[in-house]
Design a protein around this motif. Structure first.
Motif, PDB file in Angstrom:
ATOM      1  N   TYR A 150     -39.203  53.839  27.218  1.00 20.55           N
ATOM      2  CA  TYR A 150     -40.103  53.099  26.338  1.00 20.55           C
ATOM      3  C   TYR A 150     -40.698  51.833  26.951  1.00 20.55           C
ATOM      4  CZ  TYR A 150     -38.215  56.106  22.676  1.00 20.55           C
ATOM      5  OH  TYR A 150     -37.847  57.181  21.919  1.00 20.55           O
ATOM      6  N   SER A 151     -39.949  51.207  27.859  1.00 15.25           N
ATOM      7  CA  SER A 151     -40.497  49.988  28.457  1.00 15.25           C
ATOM      8  C   SER A 151     -41.562  50.368  29.472  1.00 15.25           C
ATOM      9  CB  SER A 151     -39.406  49.217  29.183  1.00 15.25           C
ATOM     10  OG  SER A 151     -38.627  48.514  28.274  1.00 15.25           O
ATOM     11  N   ASP A 152     -42.570  49.571  29.543  1.00 15.01           N
ATOM     12  CA  ASP A 152     -43.608  49.834  30.529  1.00 15.01           C
ATOM     13  C   ASP A 152     -43.189  49.208  31.849  1.00 15.01           C
ATOM     14  OD1 ASP A 152     -44.942  51.138  28.600  1.00 15.01           O
ATOM     15  OD2 ASP A 152     -46.473  49.615  28.263  1.00 15.01           O
ATOM     16  N   LYS A 153     -42.111  49.706  32.393  1.00 19.55           N
ATOM     17  CA  LYS A 153     -41.647  49.120  33.654  1.00 19.55           C
ATOM     18  C   LYS A 153     -40.665  50.047  34.355  1.00 19.55           C
ATOM     19  CE  LYS A 153     -40.058  45.624  31.227  1.00 19.55           C
ATOM     20  NZ  LYS A 153     -39.305  44.622  30.470  1.00 19.55           N
ATOM     21  N   ILE A 154     -40.562  49.801  35.647  1.00 20.16           N
ATOM     22  CA  ILE A 154     -39.533  50.457  36.451  1.00 20.16           C
ATOM     23  C   ILE A 154     -38.613  49.335  36.916  1.00 20.16           C
ATOM     24  CG2 ILE A 154     -39.100  51.735  38.589  1.00 20.16           C
ATOM     25  CD1 ILE A 154     -42.100  52.777  38.182  1.00 20.16           C
ATOM     26  N   TYR A 155     -37.296  49.518  36.723  1.00 17.06           N
ATOM     27  CA  TYR A 155     -36.360  48.462  37.118  1.00 17.06           C
ATOM     28  C   TYR A 155     -35.976  48.646  38.585  1.00 17.06           C
ATOM     29  CZ  TYR A 155     -35.871  48.301  32.053  1.00 17.06           C
ATOM     30  OH  TYR A 155     -36.137  48.235  30.714  1.00 17.06           O
ATOM     31  N   VAL A 156     -35.875  47.526  39.288  1.00 14.14           N
ATOM     32  CA  VAL A 156     -35.382  47.546  40.667  1.00 14.14           C
ATOM     33  C   VAL A 156     -33.930  47.074  40.624  1.00 14.14           C
ATOM     34  CG1 VAL A 156     -35.716  46.720  43.018  1.00 14.14           C
ATOM     35  CG2 VAL A 156     -37.698  47.030  41.506  1.00 14.14           C
ATOM     36  N   VAL A 157     -33.020  47.922  41.106  1.00 17.59           N
ATOM     37  CA  VAL A 157     -31.594  47.627  41.013  1.00 17.59           C
ATOM     38  C   VAL A 157     -31.037  47.326  42.395  1.00 17.59           C
ATOM     39  CG1 VAL A 157     -29.332  48.657  40.513  1.00 17.59           C
ATOM     40  CG2 VAL A 157     -31.224  48.997  38.925  1.00 17.59           C
ATOM     41  N   ASP A 158     -30.270  46.238  42.480  1.00 18.42           N
ATOM     42  CA  ASP A 158     -29.558  45.896  43.709  1.00 18.42           C
ATOM     43  C   ASP A 158     -28.254  46.685  43.704  1.00 18.42           C
ATOM     44  OD1 ASP A 158     -27.819  44.740  45.561  1.00 18.42           O
ATOM     45  OD2 ASP A 158     -28.826  42.786  45.430  1.00 18.42           O
ATOM     46  N   LEU A 159     -28.115  47.614  44.619  1.00 18.43           N
ATOM     47  CA  LEU A 159     -26.950  48.499  44.615  1.00 18.43           C
ATOM     48  C   LEU A 159     -25.677  47.804  45.111  1.00 18.43           C
ATOM     49  CD1 LEU A 159     -28.544  51.829  45.879  1.00 18.43           C
ATOM     50  CD2 LEU A 159     -27.783  51.300  43.568  1.00 18.43           C
ATOM     51  N   GLY A 170     -46.658  53.161  30.930  1.00 21.35           N
ATOM     52  CA  GLY A 170     -46.168  54.203  30.034  1.00 21.35           C
ATOM     53  C   GLY A 170     -44.749  54.607  30.373  1.00 21.35           C
ATOM     54  N   TRP A 171     -44.316  55.700  29.798  1.00 19.76           N
ATOM     55  CA  TRP A 171     -42.968  56.249  29.972  1.00 19.76           C
ATOM     56  C   TRP A 171     -42.849  56.783  31.395  1.00 19.76           C
ATOM     57  CZ3 TRP A 171     -41.674  61.378  26.886  1.00 19.76           C
ATOM     58  CH2 TRP A 171     -40.541  61.981  27.466  1.00 19.76           C
ATOM     59  N   THR A 172     -42.004  56.146  32.195  1.00 17.86           N
ATOM     60  CA  THR A 172     -41.795  56.637  33.553  1.00 17.86           C
ATOM     61  C   THR A 172     -40.559  57.530  33.569  1.00 17.86           C
ATOM     62  OG1 THR A 172     -40.653  54.558  34.012  1.00 17.86           O
ATOM     63  CG2 THR A 172     -42.925  54.744  34.762  1.00 17.86           C
ATOM     64  N   ASP A 219     -39.830  44.861  26.511  1.00 22.01           N
ATOM     65  CA  ASP A 219     -41.030  44.230  27.061  1.00 22.01           C
ATOM     66  C   ASP A 219     -41.232  42.859  26.401  1.00 22.01           C
ATOM     67  OD1 ASP A 219     -41.382  46.437  28.540  1.00 22.01           O
ATOM     68  OD2 ASP A 219     -43.023  47.281  27.365  1.00 22.01           O
ATOM     69  N   GLU A 220     -42.064  42.066  27.029  1.00 17.98           N
ATOM     70  CA  GLU A 220     -42.293  40.726  26.501  1.00 17.98           C
ATOM     71  C   GLU A 220     -42.780  40.775  25.055  1.00 17.98           C
ATOM     72  OE1 GLU A 220     -44.916  37.595  28.515  1.00 17.98           O
ATOM     73  OE2 GLU A 220     -43.313  38.090  29.950  1.00 17.98           O
ATOM     74  N   ASN A 221     -43.727  41.652  24.819  1.00 22.02           N
ATOM     75  CA  ASN A 221     -44.141  41.908  23.439  1.00 22.02           C
ATOM     76  C   ASN A 221     -43.625  43.290  23.070  1.00 22.02           C
ATOM     77  OD1 ASN A 221     -45.748  39.509  23.088  1.00 22.02           O
ATOM     78  ND2 ASN A 221     -47.098  40.450  24.615  1.00 22.02           N
ATOM     79  N   PRO A 222     -42.420  43.360  22.490  1.00 19.21           N
ATOM     80  CA  PRO A 222     -41.789  44.665  22.312  1.00 19.21           C
ATOM     81  C   PRO A 222     -42.613  45.605  21.429  1.00 19.21           C
ATOM     82  CG  PRO A 222     -40.389  42.895  21.475  1.00 19.21           C
ATOM     83  CD  PRO A 222     -41.615  42.263  22.001  1.00 19.21           C
ATOM     84  N   LYS A 223     -42.469  46.864  21.715  1.00 16.33           N
ATOM     85  CA  LYS A 223     -43.166  47.866  20.920  1.00 16.33           C
ATOM     86  C   LYS A 223     -42.207  48.440  19.885  1.00 16.33           C
ATOM     87  CE  LYS A 223     -45.947  49.146  24.820  1.00 16.33           C
ATOM     88  NZ  LYS A 223     -45.089  48.429  25.771  1.00 16.33           N
ATOM     89  N   TYR A 224     -42.790  48.930  18.834  1.00 18.99           N
ATOM     90  CA  TYR A 224     -41.997  49.476  17.753  1.00 18.99           C
ATOM     91  C   TYR A 224     -42.488  50.876  17.429  1.00 18.99           C
ATOM     92  CZ  TYR A 224     -40.596  44.646  17.078  1.00 18.99           C
ATOM     93  OH  TYR A 224     -40.099  43.392  17.279  1.00 18.99           O
ATOM     94  N   THR A 225     -41.558  51.709  17.022  1.00 20.33           N
ATOM     95  CA  THR A 225     -41.992  52.970  16.438  1.00 20.33           C
ATOM     96  C   THR A 225     -41.865  52.783  14.938  1.00 20.33           C
ATOM     97  OG1 THR A 225     -41.595  55.341  16.263  1.00 20.33           O
ATOM     98  CG2 THR A 225     -39.666  54.003  16.639  1.00 20.33           C
ATOM     99  N   GLU A 226     -42.876  53.190  14.224  1.00 25.11           N
ATOM    100  CA  GLU A 226     -42.870  52.940  12.787  1.00 25.11           C
ATOM    101  C   GLU A 226     -43.253  54.197  12.037  1.00 25.11           C
ATOM    102  OE1 GLU A 226     -44.706  48.993  11.628  1.00 25.11           O
ATOM    103  OE2 GLU A 226     -45.258  49.130  13.738  1.00 25.11           O
ATOM    104  N   SER A 227     -42.574  54.432  10.950  1.00 24.26           N
ATOM    105  CA  SER A 227     -43.066  55.471  10.058  1.00 24.26           C
ATOM    106  C   SER A 227     -43.227  54.855   8.688  1.00 24.26           C
ATOM    107  CB  SER A 227     -42.112  56.670  10.027  1.00 24.26           C
ATOM    108  OG  SER A 227     -40.970  56.389   9.284  1.00 24.26           O
ATOM    109  N   ASP A 228     -44.317  55.181   8.064  1.00 26.66           N
ATOM    110  CA  ASP A 228     -44.693  54.600   6.788  1.00 26.66           C
ATOM    111  C   ASP A 228     -45.052  55.724   5.846  1.00 26.66           C
ATOM    112  OD1 ASP A 228     -44.954  51.965   5.839  1.00 26.66           O
ATOM    113  OD2 ASP A 228     -46.065  51.482   7.682  1.00 26.66           O
TER     114      ASP A 228
END
Lengths: 648, 356
Positions: free
Chosen positions: B140-149, B162-164, A305-314
């Motif tokens: 993890y990315s907040d997105k769904i990718y559109v793929v050109d087949l 969220g997690w899709t 993502d543009e502002n990537p997320k991280y998983t962190e354990s501390d």
């Protein structure tokens, strides 16, 4: 036999001059005069020492790298600069206990140590205790124990050391130390800085067309300082203070399946240790108190993502350890010993409770451990040693741990001394706090791993004044460990610890050493061969094919050896390591092939006024042998290294 | 003597190539000219970060199982955690979750064709929308990718919260489960997204019980969503959603004592009237039942059920056992009545069953 003569006898019994200290011939001569190694703390049990002189040859190495070269311990390395965990006699990483000046360094959270984090330059001598030998220091060393100790010499002499190493992985390691004082007070300051890029190219057969990739996600910055103060109050009292701070930030090497590194780890630690010793003719006591604070963070980038997320354990673990140890020379033949080890652990971790729970929860653990034992010199050539330990964790009584050893030399006066040693011990390893509390998978009902170890050694050594000296030891051991803890996946990519297995580990260890010294020539050959069969003996169901298979990442056969030749001020060392196949799946369906590593070092010492310069060139993996320690983690090929050390 | 030294020296240098350093499998190579058709693919995900994902194939009419076929045919490995396989035309799209890519191979030969690399992504499932377009969900990315087949590349992203995870298409709409784990600090999750394939936009979302993880459509074109209940709340549920009103029409609570009994893998038979999922045992549920009885069609016994498939040809139930997750797993085949028919050994952590 008076105590003095008993000590003299013990020194003779365990005399084998380690002629390995060629790097500084001045010190070497000094050692020859003494003609004795340190008396083992634990009679009738197997232990070996790595001397200060040997350590000085590897100043820029980590403890993991040194142990790989000098001991039969197999170090599992997650790539250059990555975590390095020990496997001792076929056991797991948490079954090797590491001690520093008498305190335990195994993380109460992980139950293990990362040997890549300990710079060799911060220790003066290392003792390896095999199996039950480690019980004198504490429980849990099912494989064994490693002791790192500071060595104080009260002399009116200032010493300065500075060392710089660079290598072709784009790494730079700087060490410095200053020792000053007099016959009453001694101060040693040690500093260490490592900037390691761990950069190398490798061909990647896991990708289409086997492209060449650059390993550029393994960088590490590590630095630290240590201050040691020792005060000899009088002939009976001695007080020591040690403070050690260290910081490490590193990128974690991705596997060859992925070009992009996405994980980082930081380890900060602070250790403060106070030691008071009282010794008289008969009674020797030692009280150690230590505060250990370890911060561990782990971070992984999760997405693009543009502002990537991280998983962190501390996590922060705070430990307060208190140890009281005493020996009393009852009669010339009997020495009784006893002690108390007390640990108070506190963990603050965001991994011990759910993210929606904002309350600040701590996990505490209190461990009390009592031991008592007896060393008996039956007659001049035979010793018997008995020790028993009892531990309580948070008031819960743990298994009673007795151990008994016998050591005898049959022909102490002849030119070839023949002897045997045998011992039996029970040991156990308590689940770590992560095993018990890691949210949500921690399993508070885990049982401790426990088992008996039997060990027998046949010993031979030369006993002449010849220029040639030699020593040979063959040890067989057998241990059966119940309730072996295994982390296994449960659901939703979550792993969970369970008492899964019954592990049977047995094997042979053979150490042979030959040394020669005459005129300008010195030679030392050390070889160590281990054959260890360590297997799971219990199936979870009839489909489980792990029964009878060697535990994963545990070689059956391994060899370590070196040949050092000195001529006047020149020295050269050839080191060789060989590791057999290592299974990567419990059913043996995949394994890593054997590997052979050869290192070559050549150096010269130059005297200039009062100082000594040591100039050294080293090639690691001289044949550029392709190998992997962990499957699909890249390892470097040939590495060129240059070190210059100044000593005053 | 001199020659022996030379030979020893050069053999150390020359006889060890980079391939010799790689892990060695004891699995036999697949035979040349073998074709993978009229059978079942098993996607073995392999251990997280260990890179031991493999593909297995077994024809319906043969006892022969071809394991590690991808590596055997292509001379390189599938990667690190293979999550899913989608058959499109003659091609198979394999989402390799932790290697941030989708590998494409020819369905019947196993030959590698192409790769869609999406740096720092965690692709989960690929759903074909039409001949030219597919959607790919991400952990993890907040997105769904559109793929050109046709070009095999990502052309755009659709923002989510969220997690899709799983997708199901009805007409021009694709319904996507969006969830989050207990470790996930994102705001979204616990939703069913409604995606318009004409505009590639999320046009609606429906709040669901915690942990919507899997989705199927039944014979009446109603949607069924399995919600695993999350790790903390442990309130798993099976819900029916009417896509026309986009509302929950039925909701069954599936009790769970601990996270080890979280349900997973919702499947449906070829008639579209019987649902199956794993909750320790394999559970069957009639779509018209007005309550949940926990009908065990395949009892767990000593097994550790991990993956599930229902053959659209004959309703045979395939369920996988991951044993200790660090050795080769097994697939068990049962009749639609739950009678055991046979079993075969596959790869490490058999995850998804794909029927041809």
């Amino acid at each position: 036999m008076k105590p003095v003569s008993l000590i003299a006898f013990l020194m003779l019994t365990f005399t084998f001059t380690s002629n390995a200290q060629y790097a500084d011939s001045t010190r070497y001569l000094h050692e020859v005069e003494v003609r004795a190694q340190r008396i083992p703390e634990r009679l009738s049990f197997k232990s070996t020492q790595i001397t200060k002189e040997k350590i000085e040859q590897y100043l820029s190495a980590s403890l993991g790298e040194l142990l790989t070269l000098q001991t039969p311990i197999f170090i599992k390395s997650y790539g250059a600069g990555g975590t390095a965990t020990p496997s001792f006699r076929g056991t797991g990483a948490s079954h090797t206990q590491v001690y520093w000046n008498g305190i335990n360094l195994n993380s109460p959270m992980l139950g293990q140590v990362d040997l890549s984090l300990f710079p060799v330059a911060f220790t003066d001598e290392i003792t390896i205790n095999y199996g039950g030998s480690s019980l004198l220091q504490g429980t849990g060393g099912l494989g064994g124990g490693i002791q790192m100790n500071s060595k104080v010499v009260y002399e009116d002499h200032t010493k300065v050391m500075a060392s710089q190493t660079v290598n072709s992985l784009n790494n730079s390691i700087t060490n410095a130390s200053v020792t000053l004082g007099n016959t009453k007070l001694q101060s040693t300051t040690k500093l260490f800085y490592k900037n390691a890029q761990n950069q190398f190219e490798f061909v990647n057969p896991l990708q289409p067309g086997s492209p060449t990739w650059v390993n550029d996600h393994s960088a590490q910055i590590q630095y630290g300082g240590m201050q040691e103060l020792a005060w000899k109050v009088n002939d009976q009292h001695q007080i020591q203070l040690n403070a050690w701070y260290q910081k490490s930030d590193r990128e974690l090497t991705p596997s060859m399946d992925n070009k992009n590194g996405d994980s980082w780890q930081g380890d900060d630690s602070f250790k403060l240790l106070g030691n008071w010793k009282f010794n008289n003719d008969k009674l020797k006591t030692e009280y150690i108190t230590a505060l250990l604070i370890d911060d561990l963070w782990y971070k992984r980038q999760l997405n693009n993502d543009e502002n990537p997320k991280y998983t962190e354990s501390d996590s922060r673990s705070t430990q307060w350890q208190n140890h009281f140890r005493a020996t009393y020379q009852l009669t010339p033949q009997f020495l009784i010993r006893g002690g108390i080890d007390d640990y108070y652990d506190q963990i603050q971790s965001n991994a011990y409770h759910s993210v929606t729970d904002t309350s600040n929860q701590n996990v505490n653990q209190h461990t009390l451990d009592l031991y008592a034992g007896l060393d008996w010199v039956v007659f001049n050539q035979t010793t018997v040693s008995f020790l028993a330990r009892q531990e309580w964790i948070d008031g819960d009584i743990k298994p009673f741990l007795p151990s008994l050893g016998i050591d005898s030399d049959f022909t102490p006066e002849s030119k070839m001394v023949v002897g045997v040693r045998g011992n039996v011990s029970k040991n156990f390893h308590a689940p770590s706090l992560n095993d018990r509390y890691w949210y949500p998978v921690g399993n508070p009902d885990l049982l401790p791993e426990e088992g008996w170890t039997y060990e027998g050694t046949f010993k031979l050594r030369s006993n002449t004044r010849s220029a040639w000296q030699w020593k040979y030891e063959l040890t067989a051991f057998n241990s059966l460990i119940d309730n072996w803890i295994v982390w296994k996946p449960a659901v939703s990519n979550l792993w969970r610890p369970e008492n899964l297995r019954r592990v049977h580990s047995r094997g042979l260890e053979q150490i042979a050493e030959v040394s020669y010294k005459k005129n300008d020539w010195q030679l030392h050959l050390y070889t160590s061969v281990s054959m260890v069969k360590s297997e799971n003996t219990e199936a979870s169901d009839e489909l489980d094919q792990s029964v009878g298979k060697q535990l994963i990442y545990t070689p059956v056969g391994s060899f370590q050896g070196y040949l050092q030749v000195n001529y006047k001020k020149w020295y050269s060392i050839v080191e060789q390591q060989v590791y057999g196949e290592r299974l990567t799946q419990t059913d043996g369906s995949e394994y890593l092939p054997p590997y052979y590593l050869t290192n070559f070092t050549i150096g010269k010492q130059v005297k200039w006024n009062k100082s000594t310069w040591d100039i050294k060139a080293r090639v690691e993996n001289i044949f550029g042998y392709h190998y992997q320690s962990i499957a699909r983690k890249p390892m470097p090929g040939r590495v060129f290294q240059f070190t210059i050390t100044y000593n005053l | 003597m001199k020659y022996i030294i030379y030979i020893a020296f050069f053999s150390l240098i020359a006889c060890n190539s980079v391939e010799d350093s790689m892990p060695i499998s004891t699995e036999k190579e697949v035979e040349e000219d073998v074709t993978f058709k009229e059978g079942v693919y098993v996607v073995n995900e392999g251990n997280f970060d260990w890179g031991v994902a493999t593909l297995s194939h077994k024809r319906y009419d043969s006892d022969t199982v071809n394991n590690e076929l991808y590596k055997s045919i292509n001379n390189f490995e599938l990667g690190n955690v293979a999550q899913s396989m989608t058959l499109i035309g003659d091609e198979a799209y394999i989402c390799v979750n932790n290697s941030a890519r989708i590998d494409i191979m020819e369905e019947t030969t196993g030959k590698w064709i192409d790769r869609i690399e999406i740096p720092n992504s965690s692709p989960r499932y690929l759903h074909q929308v039409d001949e030219k377009k597919a959607y790919v969900t991400d952990l993890y990315s907040d997105k769904i990718y559109v793929v050109d087949l046709e070009k095999n590349e990502v052309t755009k992203n659709i923002a989510s919260t969220g997690w899709t995870e799983k997708m199901c298409q009805l007409g021009q709409y694709v319904y996507v489960t969006e969830t989050k784990t207990v470790f996930d600090r994102r705001k979204g999750g616990q939703l069913l997204l409604k995606l318009d394939t004409n505009t590639d936009e999320i046009i609606d979302s429906l709040k669901l019980p915690i942990g919507p993880i899997d989705i199927v459509k039944d014979k009446d074109n109603m949607l069924w969503v399995l919600c695993n209940g999350g790790l903390e709340e442990l309130q798993p549920a099976l819900v029916q959603v009417d896509p026309t009103t986009f509302s929950i029409t039925k909701s069954f609570s599936l009790s769970a004592n601990d996270y080890l009994s979280m349900p997973s893998r919702l499947r449906i038979n070829k008639e579209g009237d019987q649902l199956y999922f794993i909750q320790r045992d394999v559970i069957q549920q009639d779509i018209y039942a007005d309550h949940f009885e926990r009908k065990v069609i395949v009892p767990k016994g000593k097994r550790l059920f991990y993956g599930l498939g229902v053959n659209p040809r004959n309703n045979e139930i395939y369920v996988t056992d991951a044993i200790d997750y660090v050795q080769k797993g097994w697939v068990f085949r049962y009749s639609d009545m739950g009678v055991k028919l046979d079993s075969f050994q596959v790869g490490v952590i058999p995850n998804e069953i794909v029927f041809q």
